[in-house]
Scaffold this motif. Structure first.
Motif, PDB file in Angstrom:
ATOM      1  N   MET A  31       0.865  -1.243   0.132  1.00  0.00           N
ATOM      2  CA  MET A  31      -0.059   0.219   0.038  1.00  0.00           C
ATOM      3  C   MET A  31       0.781   1.373  -0.102  1.00  0.00           C
ATOM      4  SD  MET A  31      -3.158  -0.974   2.442  1.00  0.00           S
ATOM      5  CE  MET A  31      -4.015   0.655   2.344  1.00  0.00           C
ATOM      6  N   THR A  32       1.998   1.396   0.686  1.00  0.00           N
ATOM      7  CA  THR A  32       2.785   2.384   0.794  1.00  0.00           C
ATOM      8  C   THR A  32       3.376   2.759  -0.662  1.00  0.00           C
ATOM      9  OG1 THR A  32       3.686   1.934   3.032  1.00  0.00           O
ATOM     10  CG2 THR A  32       4.999   3.498   1.549  1.00  0.00           C
ATOM     11  N   TYR A  34       2.062   1.720  -3.717  1.00  0.00           N
ATOM     12  CA  TYR A  34       0.894   2.218  -4.264  1.00  0.00           C
ATOM     13  C   TYR A  34       0.573   3.606  -4.076  1.00  0.00           C
ATOM     14  CZ  TYR A  34      -1.375  -0.708  -7.818  1.00  0.00           C
ATOM     15  OH  TYR A  34      -1.798  -1.688  -8.823  1.00  0.00           O
ATOM     16  N   SER A  35       0.855   4.089  -2.874  1.00  0.00           N
ATOM     17  CA  SER A  35       0.507   5.489  -2.325  1.00  0.00           C
ATOM     18  C   SER A  35       1.051   6.607  -3.136  1.00  0.00           C
ATOM     19  CB  SER A  35       0.348   5.724  -0.840  1.00  0.00           C
ATOM     20  OG  SER A  35      -0.519   4.831  -0.240  1.00  0.00           O
ATOM     21  N   TYR A  38       0.528   6.407  -6.616  1.00  0.00           N
ATOM     22  CA  TYR A  38      -0.824   7.237  -7.200  1.00  0.00           C
ATOM     23  C   TYR A  38      -0.554   8.794  -6.880  1.00  0.00           C
ATOM     24  CZ  TYR A  38      -4.004   3.650  -8.614  1.00  0.00           C
ATOM     25  OH  TYR A  38      -4.516   2.342  -9.321  1.00  0.00           O
ATOM     26  N   ILE A 154      -5.531  -2.510  -1.383  1.00  0.00           N
ATOM     27  CA  ILE A 154      -4.331  -1.918  -1.720  1.00  0.00           C
ATOM     28  C   ILE A 154      -4.856  -0.723  -2.985  1.00  0.00           C
ATOM     29  CG2 ILE A 154      -2.293  -2.374  -3.170  1.00  0.00           C
ATOM     30  CD1 ILE A 154      -2.162  -4.967  -1.530  1.00  0.00           C
ATOM     31  N   SER A 156      -7.311   1.096  -2.610  1.00  0.00           N
ATOM     32  CA  SER A 156      -7.606   2.364  -1.911  1.00  0.00           C
ATOM     33  C   SER A 156      -6.727   3.497  -2.012  1.00  0.00           C
ATOM     34  CB  SER A 156      -8.172   1.813  -0.529  1.00  0.00           C
ATOM     35  OG  SER A 156      -7.285   1.589   0.291  1.00  0.00           O
ATOM     36  N   THR A 157      -5.327   3.045  -2.123  1.00  0.00           N
ATOM     37  CA  THR A 157      -4.123   3.913  -2.074  1.00  0.00           C
ATOM     38  C   THR A 157      -4.412   5.057  -2.897  1.00  0.00           C
ATOM     39  OG1 THR A 157      -2.808   2.313  -3.211  1.00  0.00           O
ATOM     40  CG2 THR A 157      -2.842   2.312  -0.797  1.00  0.00           C
ATOM     41  N   SER A 158      -5.200   4.625  -4.069  1.00  0.00           N
ATOM     42  CA  SER A 158      -5.189   5.776  -5.189  1.00  0.00           C
ATOM     43  C   SER A 158      -5.950   7.033  -4.484  1.00  0.00           C
ATOM     44  CB  SER A 158      -6.466   5.374  -6.242  1.00  0.00           C
ATOM     45  OG  SER A 158      -7.588   5.044  -5.791  1.00  0.00           O
ATOM     46  N   ILE A 160      -5.390   7.422  -1.166  1.00  0.00           N
ATOM     47  CA  ILE A 160      -4.340   8.238  -0.138  1.00  0.00           C
ATOM     48  C   ILE A 160      -3.150   8.922  -0.938  1.00  0.00           C
ATOM     49  CG2 ILE A 160      -2.452   7.411   1.162  1.00  0.00           C
ATOM     50  CD1 ILE A 160      -4.257   4.925   1.916  1.00  0.00           C
ATOM     51  N   GLY A 161      -3.006   8.345  -2.224  1.00  0.00           N
ATOM     52  CA  GLY A 161      -1.999   9.110  -3.111  1.00  0.00           C
ATOM     53  C   GLY A 161      -2.760  10.336  -3.550  1.00  0.00           C
ATOM     54  N   THR A 282     -10.938   7.154  -1.519  1.00  0.00           N
ATOM     55  CA  THR A 282     -10.441   6.177  -0.942  1.00  0.00           C
ATOM     56  C   THR A 282     -11.369   5.111   0.080  1.00  0.00           C
ATOM     57  OG1 THR A 282      -8.369   7.663  -0.236  1.00  0.00           O
ATOM     58  CG2 THR A 282      -8.719   5.708   1.280  1.00  0.00           C
TER      59      THR A 282
END
Length: 420
Positions: A31-32, A34-35, A38, A154, A156-158, A160-161, A282
């Motif tokens: 996730m980090t 991907y964040s 994004y 994972i 959902s990091t779109s 967060i990014g 998110t």
């Protein structure tokens, strides 16, 4: 390869991380990464505003900078999916982070249209390895019934990014866009370290497990890449992902420019609005995973069609609205329903494809998405230029692309479910 193979190996799959805590850390590491990926995708749409002003670039030229990134991204999707299947996800994930970090640092020090295009193309090459290898890591470490939820978590990091891009990124860009890209490169190095520490080497771990559970006949029956790339569902989902990403990246690439121009906002003010919107994105992604895993399980087609038709209507309403509050509300709903469509299409292969080639399958499907990302910024830029600065024809084009998604997913072949 037949679609019914999608669950063929699920009974042999288990979490290979050794403990629940290790599984959580593996997800956190992915996730980090991907964040930051994004964040990078979203941040360029804000950075392009001062860059275009400083170097006197028109919408066609700035659209080209953003599109060339996605061209390179598209080129690397399928090769990196194959590499993840062949050598394991961890190696490809780590290589991706290092490559993108280097080009992020370079983007912050170069000047001129040609160099911006070359550097963003190089960054796209690095980005191409992350989605298929991330999906491969999920398939290597989690049972089939958990993969849709883990994948959506994972993804959902779109959001967060987006939050990072439009808060931290936008404020740094307001101060100095070159510093912003130095910070971005450093964040990629942090993601690299987390992947190195917490992501297991699935290829190495698989060997004794496969020896214990697979017969020679099963090993010989592993689908070939040529079979995967000609699979009907892979082709249909490739097209669907292409179309929905025209919508997603058309909005992402030009939304800061549109709202700053239409409502006379600064980059910082637009950033806060878009960050607020990303929070809902998110939540929508996580909620989408639960919906698709539970309520819409085996009902992905009607869920996708209904959602994407709502997306088309929301795009039309958004561009016709001239009230900031109404536009923000429409933007939030547009983001939420777009996210549901994207998550449905992206996670669909986990339910209908063989886990042994999921890296290749996701790589092919997501190539459609990245090609959509290549087409969208450049096309929108030239449509705006041809319309004399008006975004209305461009947004109507995006609405038409959304409607085409609904038609495309009608052709997904749903495998028959086996009764217990």
């Amino acid at each position: 390869m037949t679609e019914s193979k999608g669950t063929g190996s699920s009974s042999t799959q288990k979490v290979k991380t050794g403990s629940k805590g290790a599984g959580v850390m593996l997800i956190a590491a992915l996730m980090t990464g991907y964040s930051v990926v994004y964040m990078d995708k979203s941040m360029i749409s804000a950075a392009i505003i001062p860059i275009s002003s400083q170097f006197h670039l028109d919408t066609g030229q700035t659209g080209l900078i953003m599109s060339m990134f996605f061209l390179a991204y598209s080129i690397m999707q399928i090769p990196c999916g194959w590499l993840a299947d062949r050598f394991g996800a961890k190696r490809v994930l780590m290589a991706s982070m290092i490559i993108i970090a280097i080009f992020s640092y370079l983007f912050g020090i170069v000047s001129g249209l040609a160099l911006f295009i070359v550097i963003r193309f190089g960054a796209g090459l690095g980005h191409g390895g992350y989605p298929p290898s991330c999906s491969k890591a999920i398939a290597e470490n989690f049972p089939q019934e958990r993969r849709t939820f883990v994948q959506s978590l994972i993804l959902s990091t779109s959001g967060i990014g987006g939050i990072l891009a439009y808060t931290l990124g936008a404020q740094l860009i307001n101060h100095n866009w070159r510093i912003a890209y130095a910070v971005l490169g450093s964040l990629y190095l942090v993601a690299f370290l987390l992947i190195w520490i917490f992501v297991s080497d699935g290829k190495k771990d698989d060997k004794p497990a496969q020896a214990a559970v697979q017969t020679q006949a099963e090993a010989d029956d592993k689908p070939k890449f040529s079979t995967v790339i000609t699979n009907r569902n892979v082709i249909v989902l490739f097209i669907a992902m292409f179309l929905i990403n025209i919508v997603l990246y058309g909005n992402m690439s030009w939304m800061p420019s549109y709202i700053t121009k239409t409502f006379h906002l600064t980059v910082g003010q637009a950033g806060y609005i878009l960050a607020f919107n990303s929070i809902f994105g998110t939540v929508a992604t996580i909620f989408s995973g639960k919906l698709l895993s539970k309520f819409f399980l085996h009902k992905e087609r009607p869920a996708t069609i209904g959602s994407v038709l709502i997306v088309a209507a929301l795009i039309v309403a958004f561009v016709l609205s001239k009230n900031l509050v109404v536009s923000i509300i429409l933007m939030i709903f547009l983001s939420m329903f777009s996210t549901l469509v994207f998550t449905s299409i992206f996670t669909w292969p986990h339910k209908i494809m063989d886990a042994r080639v999921i890296g290749s399958a996701i790589g092919i499907v997501n190539t459609g998405g990245t090609l959509g990302g290549f087409v969208a910024p450049m096309t929108i830029g030239y449509l705006v230029k041809l319309a004399g600065g008006s975004f209305t024809p461009a947004f109507f084009f995006l609405a038409a692309m959304a409607a085409c998604v609904a038609v495309t997913v009608l052709f997904v072949k749903i495998p028959k479910q086996k009764k217990d």
